[in-house]
Design a protein around this motif. Structure first.
Motif, PDB file in Angstrom:
ATOM      1  N   VAL A 122      -0.455  12.979  -6.646  1.00 36.06           N
ATOM      2  CA  VAL A 122       0.923  13.430  -6.389  1.00 36.06           C
ATOM      3  C   VAL A 122       1.730  13.405  -7.690  1.00 36.06           C
ATOM      4  O   VAL A 122       2.462  14.350  -7.998  1.00 36.06           O
ATOM      5  CB  VAL A 122       1.598  12.557  -5.319  1.00 36.06           C
ATOM      6  CG1 VAL A 122       3.081  12.892  -5.206  1.00 36.06           C
ATOM      7  CG2 VAL A 122       0.922  12.745  -3.964  1.00 36.06           C
ATOM      8  N   SER A 145       0.706   9.221 -13.928  1.00 36.85           N
ATOM      9  CA  SER A 145      -0.556   9.496 -13.221  1.00 36.85           C
ATOM     10  C   SER A 145      -1.723   8.802 -13.916  1.00 36.85           C
ATOM     11  O   SER A 145      -2.581   8.183 -13.271  1.00 36.85           O
ATOM     12  CB  SER A 145      -0.798  11.004 -13.154  1.00 36.85           C
ATOM     13  OG  SER A 145      -2.024  11.280 -12.514  1.00 36.85           O
ATOM     14  N   LYS A 184       2.449   1.859  -3.392  1.00 33.27           N
ATOM     15  CA  LYS A 184       1.532   2.245  -4.464  1.00 33.27           C
ATOM     16  C   LYS A 184       1.592   3.752  -4.680  1.00 33.27           C
ATOM     17  O   LYS A 184       1.465   4.538  -3.748  1.00 33.27           O
ATOM     18  CB  LYS A 184       0.106   1.826  -4.098  1.00 33.27           C
ATOM     19  CG  LYS A 184      -0.884   2.070  -5.219  1.00 33.27           C
ATOM     20  CD  LYS A 184      -2.261   1.559  -4.833  1.00 33.27           C
ATOM     21  CE  LYS A 184      -3.256   1.773  -5.957  1.00 33.27           C
ATOM     22  NZ  LYS A 184      -4.602   1.269  -5.602  1.00 33.27           N
ATOM     23  N   GLN A 185       1.794   4.154  -5.895  1.00 37.12           N
ATOM     24  CA  GLN A 185       1.962   5.569  -6.191  1.00 37.12           C
ATOM     25  C   GLN A 185       0.616   6.300  -6.179  1.00 37.12           C
ATOM     26  O   GLN A 185      -0.412   5.734  -6.560  1.00 37.12           O
ATOM     27  CB  GLN A 185       2.631   5.728  -7.555  1.00 37.12           C
ATOM     28  CG  GLN A 185       4.033   5.173  -7.597  1.00 37.12           C
ATOM     29  CD  GLN A 185       4.723   5.499  -8.898  1.00 37.12           C
ATOM     30  OE1 GLN A 185       5.298   6.564  -9.053  1.00 37.12           O
ATOM     31  NE2 GLN A 185       4.660   4.591  -9.846  1.00 37.12           N
ATOM     32  N   ASP A 186       0.646   7.519  -5.721  1.00 36.37           N
ATOM     33  CA  ASP A 186      -0.554   8.340  -5.663  1.00 36.37           C
ATOM     34  C   ASP A 186      -0.689   9.120  -6.972  1.00 36.37           C
ATOM     35  O   ASP A 186       0.196   9.903  -7.327  1.00 36.37           O
ATOM     36  CB  ASP A 186      -0.463   9.298  -4.467  1.00 36.37           C
ATOM     37  CG  ASP A 186      -1.755  10.059  -4.252  1.00 36.37           C
ATOM     38  OD1 ASP A 186      -2.113  10.879  -5.123  1.00 36.37           O
ATOM     39  OD2 ASP A 186      -2.415   9.836  -3.218  1.00 36.37           O
ATOM     40  N   GLU A 197      -6.575   1.917 -11.029  1.00 36.47           N
ATOM     41  CA  GLU A 197      -7.603   2.120 -10.003  1.00 36.47           C
ATOM     42  C   GLU A 197      -9.004   1.892 -10.566  1.00 36.47           C
ATOM     43  O   GLU A 197      -9.868   1.323  -9.895  1.00 36.47           O
ATOM     44  CB  GLU A 197      -7.479   3.535  -9.428  1.00 36.47           C
ATOM     45  CG  GLU A 197      -6.219   3.749  -8.607  1.00 36.47           C
ATOM     46  CD  GLU A 197      -6.005   5.191  -8.196  1.00 36.47           C
ATOM     47  OE1 GLU A 197      -5.144   5.444  -7.337  1.00 36.47           O
ATOM     48  OE2 GLU A 197      -6.706   6.086  -8.732  1.00 36.47           O
ATOM     49  N   GLN A 222       0.827  -1.208   0.000  1.00 34.45           N
ATOM     50  CA  GLN A 222       0.000   0.000   0.000  1.00 34.45           C
ATOM     51  C   GLN A 222       0.861   1.258   0.000  1.00 34.45           C
ATOM     52  O   GLN A 222       0.572   2.245  -0.681  1.00 34.45           O
ATOM     53  CB  GLN A 222      -0.928   0.012   1.228  1.00 34.45           C
ATOM     54  CG  GLN A 222      -2.053  -1.012   1.170  1.00 34.45           C
ATOM     55  CD  GLN A 222      -3.020  -0.725   0.034  1.00 34.45           C
ATOM     56  OE1 GLN A 222      -2.945  -1.365  -1.009  1.00 34.45           O
ATOM     57  NE2 GLN A 222      -3.897   0.221   0.216  1.00 34.45           N
ATOM     58  N   ASN A 223       1.942   1.218   0.785  1.00 36.53           N
ATOM     59  CA  ASN A 223       2.832   2.374   0.856  1.00 36.53           C
ATOM     60  C   ASN A 223       3.596   2.579  -0.444  1.00 36.53           C
ATOM     61  O   ASN A 223       3.936   3.703  -0.809  1.00 36.53           O
ATOM     62  CB  ASN A 223       3.822   2.208   2.015  1.00 36.53           C
ATOM     63  CG  ASN A 223       3.151   2.333   3.376  1.00 36.53           C
ATOM     64  OD1 ASN A 223       2.131   3.018   3.496  1.00 36.53           O
ATOM     65  ND2 ASN A 223       3.703   1.690   4.391  1.00 36.53           N
ATOM     66  N   GLU A 256     -12.872   9.787  -8.474  1.00 31.24           N
ATOM     67  CA  GLU A 256     -11.633  10.537  -8.269  1.00 31.24           C
ATOM     68  C   GLU A 256     -10.580  10.159  -9.304  1.00 31.24           C
ATOM     69  O   GLU A 256      -9.824  11.018  -9.767  1.00 31.24           O
ATOM     70  CB  GLU A 256     -11.091  10.281  -6.854  1.00 31.24           C
ATOM     71  CG  GLU A 256     -11.986  10.743  -5.731  1.00 31.24           C
ATOM     72  CD  GLU A 256     -12.178  12.250  -5.723  1.00 31.24           C
ATOM     73  OE1 GLU A 256     -11.220  12.970  -6.067  1.00 31.24           O
ATOM     74  OE2 GLU A 256     -13.284  12.701  -5.378  1.00 31.24           O
ATOM     75  N   SER A 257     -10.550   8.892  -9.674  1.00 31.10           N
ATOM     76  CA  SER A 257      -9.558   8.433 -10.656  1.00 31.10           C
ATOM     77  C   SER A 257      -9.844   9.024 -12.031  1.00 31.10           C
ATOM     78  O   SER A 257      -8.919   9.398 -12.763  1.00 31.10           O
ATOM     79  CB  SER A 257      -9.557   6.906 -10.732  1.00 31.10           C
ATOM     80  OG  SER A 257      -9.194   6.356  -9.478  1.00 31.10           O
ATOM     81  N   VAL A 271      -1.689   5.018 -13.244  1.00 31.98           N
ATOM     82  CA  VAL A 271      -2.197   4.672 -11.911  1.00 31.98           C
ATOM     83  C   VAL A 271      -3.719   4.762 -11.883  1.00 31.98           C
ATOM     84  O   VAL A 271      -4.397   3.888 -11.338  1.00 31.98           O
ATOM     85  CB  VAL A 271      -1.581   5.593 -10.836  1.00 31.98           C
ATOM     86  CG1 VAL A 271      -2.254   5.374  -9.480  1.00 31.98           C
ATOM     87  CG2 VAL A 271      -0.082   5.344 -10.720  1.00 31.98           C
ATOM     88  N   CYS A 272      -4.246   5.809 -12.496  1.00 28.26           N
ATOM     89  CA  CYS A 272      -5.699   5.970 -12.545  1.00 28.26           C
ATOM     90  C   CYS A 272      -6.365   4.825 -13.301  1.00 28.26           C
ATOM     91  O   CYS A 272      -7.428   4.336 -12.901  1.00 28.26           O
ATOM     92  CB  CYS A 272      -6.067   7.302 -13.187  1.00 28.26           C
ATOM     93  SG  CYS A 272      -5.672   8.745 -12.177  1.00 28.26           S
TER      94      CYS A 272
END
Length: 208
Positions: A29, A39, A24-26, A46, A21-22, A55-56, A42-43
């Motif tokens: 950010v 970005s 995993k890239q935001d 998700e 979880q830590n 949000e994604s 990652v979206c």
């Protein structure tokens, strides 16, 4: 002994999960750091996990616009609006995508919908007014552009490029004194602005 092994195994699994979880890239950010492709990726992941994750869609569309993938941004914004039809962030970014695709009427519709529904402190109200002003300039509706861009600089008064565009709209409308004021403000914010200097010179010649 068996119970102890189970406890240890569960603890290790829990640690592994927290580590994953830590790691995993935001997406947000990454977006703010200018890593737009990452970005978007990652979206995408998700949304695969949860197709209703609004949000994604929002962050993805912001990143796609920044990465100049306007057609894809338009498509994904529409997908997001199918999930959440009244999400103002998706409405606004759909306007941006349509604006860059040259779809002036469609873009204007989205921006008007956004500013009519967003609060005065909405994060992208100034941006929406700015693009509305640019669309009016494209349409040679300079008085309307003046109104929209005046609203934009009221929200974001420190952007010299917006003051330049306001000066241009006023200049094209024949409102030379007001144009001079806008160009002066742009130069106050950025004394090296070539567009502001040239605009001021043109307007000054008209007033002589």
């Amino acid at each position: 002994m068996k119970n102890k092994k189970i406890v240890i195994l569960l603890t290790l699994l829990s640690i592994s999960y927290l580590f994953a979880q830590n790691q995993k890239q935001d997406a947000l950010v990454l977006y703010h750091n200018g890593k737009y492709r990452e970005s978007v990726q990652v979206c995408e992941e998700e949304i695969k996990e949860n197709p209703n994750r609004v949000e994604s869609y929002v962050v993805m569309c912001w990143a796609l616009v920044k990465n100049r993938q306007y057609a894809e941004a338009e498509e994904r914004a529409l997908e997001g609006l199918n999930v959440s039809p009244y999400d103002l962030r998706l409405i606004e970014v759909l306007g941006e995508a349509k604006y860059f695709l040259g779809k002036n009427s469609g873009a204007m519709e989205q921006f008007q919908k956004y500013v009519n529904s967003a609060s005065e402190s909405g994060a992208r109200v100034g941006i929406a007014y700015y693009y509305m002003g640019e669309i009016f300039i494209r349409q040679a509706r300079y008085q309307h552009a003046d109104i929209a861009l005046s609203s934009a600089v009221k929200k974001e008064p420190l952007l010299d490029t917006w003051w330049v565009r306001l000066g241009y709209a006023r200049e094209m409308a024949g409102n030379y004194y007001e144009a001079m004021n806008a160009y002066d403000e742009a130069l106050r914010l950025n004394s090296s602005s070539v567009d502001a200097s040239r605009g001021r010179e043109r307007v000054s010649a008209k007033l002589q």
